[in-house]
Design an enzyme around this catalytic site. Structure first.
Site, mmCIF file in Angstrom:
data_model
loop_
_atom_site.group_PDB
_atom_site.id
_atom_site.type_symbol
_atom_site.label_atom_id
_atom_site.label_comp_id
_atom_site.label_asym_id
_atom_site.label_seq_id
_atom_site.Cartn_x
_atom_site.Cartn_y
_atom_site.Cartn_z
ATOM 1 N N GLU A 1 3.488 2.186 -3.486
ATOM 2 C CA GLU A 1 2.727 2.248 -2.242
ATOM 3 C C GLU A 1 1.973 0.948 -2.019
ATOM 4 O OE1 GLU A 1 1.593 7.017 -2.146
ATOM 5 O OE2 GLU A 1 0.237 5.623 -3.154
ATOM 6 N N CYS A 2 2.101 0.378 -0.846
ATOM 7 C CA CYS A 2 1.299 -0.742 -0.351
ATOM 8 C C CYS A 2 1.283 -1.931 -1.317
ATOM 9 C CB CYS A 2 -0.117 -0.255 -0.035
ATOM 10 S SG CYS A 2 -1.019 -1.333 1.109
ATOM 11 N N GLY A 3 0.235 -2.083 -2.123
ATOM 12 C CA GLY A 3 0.202 -3.191 -3.069
ATOM 13 C C GLY A 3 1.370 -3.161 -4.026
ATOM 14 N N LEU B 1 4.303 -2.011 -3.258
ATOM 15 C CA LEU B 1 5.422 -2.489 -2.449
ATOM 16 C C LEU B 1 5.481 -4.013 -2.459
ATOM 17 C CD1 LEU B 1 7.641 -2.231 -0.211
ATOM 18 C CD2 LEU B 1 5.758 -2.144 1.448
ATOM 19 N N THR C 1 6.716 1.812 0.125
ATOM 20 C CA THR C 1 6.206 2.189 1.431
ATOM 21 C C THR C 1 4.769 1.719 1.612
ATOM 22 O OG1 THR C 1 5.664 4.083 2.856
ATOM 23 C CG2 THR C 1 5.557 4.445 0.489
#
Length: 482
Positions: free
Chosen positions: A350-352, A354, A452
């Site tokens: 997730e986010c970081g 990714l 994501t």
């Protein structure tokens, strides 16, 4: 849901807006009560990870997020009851302004959460360059929704005793509400901010000293004994009974794989990447994996080169950009992760996380190579590139979600995608709310690696499939190697 257990008393610390000082005051109260041997159950309203991390540190126990957008109301009620059972009092830090929500009805607001949990509210008033008007503002809040019980106020950012005296007199005269404390303007270096919130407690070089400072300021300026008395003596109406079916609640995580007794005998190890670069995790997500039989092993690409023997990896968000040099220079870890991804190791990021799976991140015209698993190249902007709640529809076959599922989450990022190589079928999500990776698409996957920008809550009424799916993939990968 079982609400027959005795509800622990609590208080909601709210403000008129974001940045009013309620986080530092919440931390100070929590730390001050703890210093008096009062066991505090900390909660954060909304999806924020950073404030929750600080509250956890102040209380000396996990801080759980209460969010009625991500989770059904019954799940939020049960979380409060479950995670405060062994405590003397609960403290919930609100977010944004007291009545701010996603619509004109204030849905998902701090005020609605206070009513859902039947708790009193202490309102933090930023008194900068204002006196009598504070009484008018408070009176407006009291009358705007009489169902919200504002039991007291704390004055913040006062210029001096004269300033404090004027505001106290007006509030006590016009509003008949007790002023529980009055704080002067504090130095920013105690709690520096990054983006739209505090720097994470893991990254703050003097986090313990800052919490000590917040505790002492609170003890010097807030009547914590009276606040405790108000919280513990509050006689509300009782928690409202909510309609589980209408809320879409899924009280227990369950799947066909989960019901198979043969599969359940197989314990899997989930590697969770957690250090100062990656620390955005809901405790509920980790616990959901453990409740399904997973053993959790924490991994750090900042301090480790080798990856332990795991059956899947979960990479949360954080601030990899502040650790770009270290992450970029850990060539062995990156190559090991890339090799495992090619072998089919389930990886959910997730986010970081990714960003770390991508090819690189460019900061101040310097390119820092990342793991190179997904063909994405990132940059960093000065303005938010995605901020707020998300809703996604699963539109392509992928390793973790079923076609047609609708998931709710949130995104918070300053990173932007400089370039990407992909086909439409490699994006699992179509965004119905939020930005995503590119062109309202999110959920980029390759083999069993999935990245994501959308953070999900494992107990969310639309995302209870996440933990079982990760466990099922981990079991499949483990079986393939035996």
């Amino acid at each position: 849901m079982n609400v027959s257990r005795e509800k622990v008393p609590g208080v909601v610390i709210a403000g008129l807006r974001g940045g009013s000082g309620k986080t530092i005051i919440s931390l100070g109260i929590t730390a001050a009560w703890r210093s008096r041997n009062i066991t505090v159950a900390p909660f954060k309203k909304g999806p924020d990870y950073i404030d929750a991390g600080w509250l956890s540190r102040a209380a000396g126990r996990p801080c759980y997020n209460l969010d009625t957008y991500l989770c059904a109301q019954s799940v939020v009620q049960n979380s409060y009851i479950t995670h405060s059972q062994s405590c003397d009092v609960a403290l919930i830090e609100g977010n944004r302004g007291l009545f701010d929500g996603i619509d004109i009805d204030g849905t998902t607001s701090t005020s609605e959460l206070a009513k859902l949990l039947d708790l009193p509210v202490v309102l933090v008033l930023d008194c900068t360059k204002s006196t009598r008007t504070m009484a008018a503002v408070l009176m407006g809040c009291m009358r705007f929704d009489p169902g919200v019980n504002i039991c007291g106020v704390i004055l913040n950012r006062l210029a001096g005793k004269r300033h404090e005296g004027k505001i106290r007199a007006n509030i006590e005269h016009f509003c008949n509400i007790p002023v529980l404390g009055a704080l002067p303007k504090l130095k920013q270096e105690d709690f520096p901010e990054r983006h739209m919130g505090l720097v994470t407690s893991e990254e703050h070089g003097e986090s313990d000293a800052s919490l000590t400072r917040a505790r002492q300021v609170t003890l010097d300026n807030i009547d914590i004994d009276e606040l405790f008395r108000l919280a513990t003596s509050f006689k509300g109406q009782g928690m409202p009974v909510v309609d589980n079916a209408r809320q879409g609640a899924v009280p227990e995580i369950n799947t066909k794989e989960n019901q198979n007794p043969v599969i359940n005998k197989s314990t899997v190890t989930i590697g969770v990447v957690r250090d100062s670069a990656f620390q955005f995790y809901y405790p509920d997500n980790i616990e959901a994996l453990e409740n399904l039989g997973a053993k959790i092993e924490f991994i750090s690409p900042l301090s480790q080169s080798d990856i332990p023997d795991v059956d899947a990896i979960y990479m949360g968000g954080g601030f990899p950009e502040t650790h770009a040099t270290q992450l970029s220079n850990n060539h062995v870890f990156k190559e090991n992760l890339k090799t495992l991804s090619r072998k089919g190791l389930p990886i959910y990021a997730e986010c970081g996380g990714l960003i770390f799976l991508g090819d690189s991140i460019c900061l101040d015209n310097v390119v820092y190579p990342m793991a190179g698993i997904l063909p994405l190249r990132f940059g960093l902007s000065r303005r938010p590139q995605g901020h707020g709640y998300t809703e996604v529809e699963v539109v392509n076959e992928n390793p973790f979600y079923t076609m047609g599922e609708v998931l709710r989450g949130h995104e918070f990022r300053y990173s932007n995608v400089i370039s990407i190589d992909y086909e439409n079928t490699a994006m699992a999500f179509k965004m119905t709310r939020g930005k995503g990776i590119i062109e309202k698409k999110d959920g980029f996957f390759k083999d069993n690696t999935f990245g994501t920008y959308t953070h999900i809550h494992a107990l969310g009424s639309t995302s209870t499939s996440w933990a079982p799916a990760l466990i099922a993939k981990a079991r499949q990968f483990k079986a393939s190697r035996q």
